[in-house]
Design a protein around this motif. Structure first.
Motif, PDB file in Angstrom:
ATOM      1  N   SER A 240       0.307   7.694  -4.515  1.00 29.31           N
ATOM      2  CA  SER A 240      -0.725   6.641  -4.053  1.00 29.31           C
ATOM      3  C   SER A 240      -1.495   6.691  -2.991  1.00 29.31           C
ATOM      4  CB  SER A 240      -0.388   5.307  -4.519  1.00 29.31           C
ATOM      5  OG  SER A 240       0.533   5.109  -5.662  1.00 29.31           O
ATOM      6  N   ASN A 241      -2.646   6.288  -2.910  1.00 29.33           N
ATOM      7  CA  ASN A 241      -3.362   6.047  -1.611  1.00 29.33           C
ATOM      8  C   ASN A 241      -3.614   7.355  -0.775  1.00 29.33           C
ATOM      9  OD1 ASN A 241      -3.856   3.143  -2.304  1.00 29.33           O
ATOM     10  ND2 ASN A 241      -1.671   2.908  -2.017  1.00 29.33           N
TER      11      ASN A 241
ATOM     12  N   SER B 187      -3.678  -4.370   4.912  1.00 27.04           N
ATOM     13  CA  SER B 187      -2.718  -4.189   3.696  1.00 27.04           C
ATOM     14  C   SER B 187      -1.438  -4.984   4.086  1.00 27.04           C
ATOM     15  CB  SER B 187      -2.746  -3.038   2.935  1.00 27.04           C
ATOM     16  OG  SER B 187      -1.852  -2.278   3.746  1.00 27.04           O
TER      17      SER B 187
ATOM     18  N   HIS C  41       0.868  -1.127  -0.177  1.00 25.94           N
ATOM     19  CA  HIS C  41      -0.013  -0.027   0.044  1.00 25.94           C
ATOM     20  C   HIS C  41       0.754   1.335  -0.137  1.00 25.94           C
ATOM     21  CE1 HIS C  41      -4.143   1.538   0.707  1.00 25.94           C
ATOM     22  NE2 HIS C  41      -3.626   2.633   1.418  1.00 25.94           N
TER      23      HIS C  41
END
Length: 167
Positions: free
Chosen positions: A116-117, A165, A46
């Motif tokens: 990201s994320n 995750s 993640h």
């Protein structure tokens, strides 16, 4: 870009760093590297940010940065840190935050860095604003820096990375 940046950091460190006293900076260099490796281990499934390089891949890119850019930049940063003056120290830290932000933006524009994320350049600026004083604190009082780094890392994990995750 992935190879040019480490080369620039290394050449800059050789030219402008205090190599006679490198041993006093070594623990903080390792602190920086270990922090980045812990992030990469925890965020493996993640990631919030990561280098992108079609030729090297993420893992080799991270290792390259850890053995070149982080040691060189830490050595440069600590070598020239002002000894007196709160304003001088704050401006010096700001200069490094701006430098790291510009490097990150340039790498992102060239496709060598991605977010990201929920992470973005704003979070990176905030992170760098905490990271640079933390490096100086580690250089002077390592146990305090480790405690603060644990709090910072824990905060980032609980805010951005779902525990499910992780392996």
């Amino acid at each position: 870009m992935r190879l040019l940046l480490p080369l620039i950091w290394i050449l800059s460190a050789f030219k402008w760093s205090d190599w006679r006293n490198w041993k006093s900076y070594y623990p903080t260099i390792l602190f920086f590297i270990v922090g980045d490796l812990i992030y990469n281990f925890i965020a493996y499934n993640h990631p919030l940010w990561e280098p992108t390089s079609p030729k090297l891949g993420v893992t080799l890119s991270v290792l390259l940065v850890n053995v070149t850019c982080w040691p060189a930049s830490t050595l440069l940063y600590l070598t020239h840190f002002p000894l007196v003056g709160k304003l001088k120290k704050a401006l010096y830290i700001l200069k490094w935050v701006v430098l790291f932000t510009l490097i990150e933006l340039i790498c992102s524009w060239f496709g060598n860095f991605k977010y990201s994320n929920g992470w973005n350049i704003g979070w990176s600026i905030l992170f760098d604003t905490v990271m640079f004083p933390l490096l100086k604190i580690h250089h002077e009082k390592p146990p305090i820096a480790w405690a603060l780094a644990f709090l910072l890392g824990t905060t980032i994990v609980f805010y951005f990375i779902p525990l499910s995750s992780m392996k």
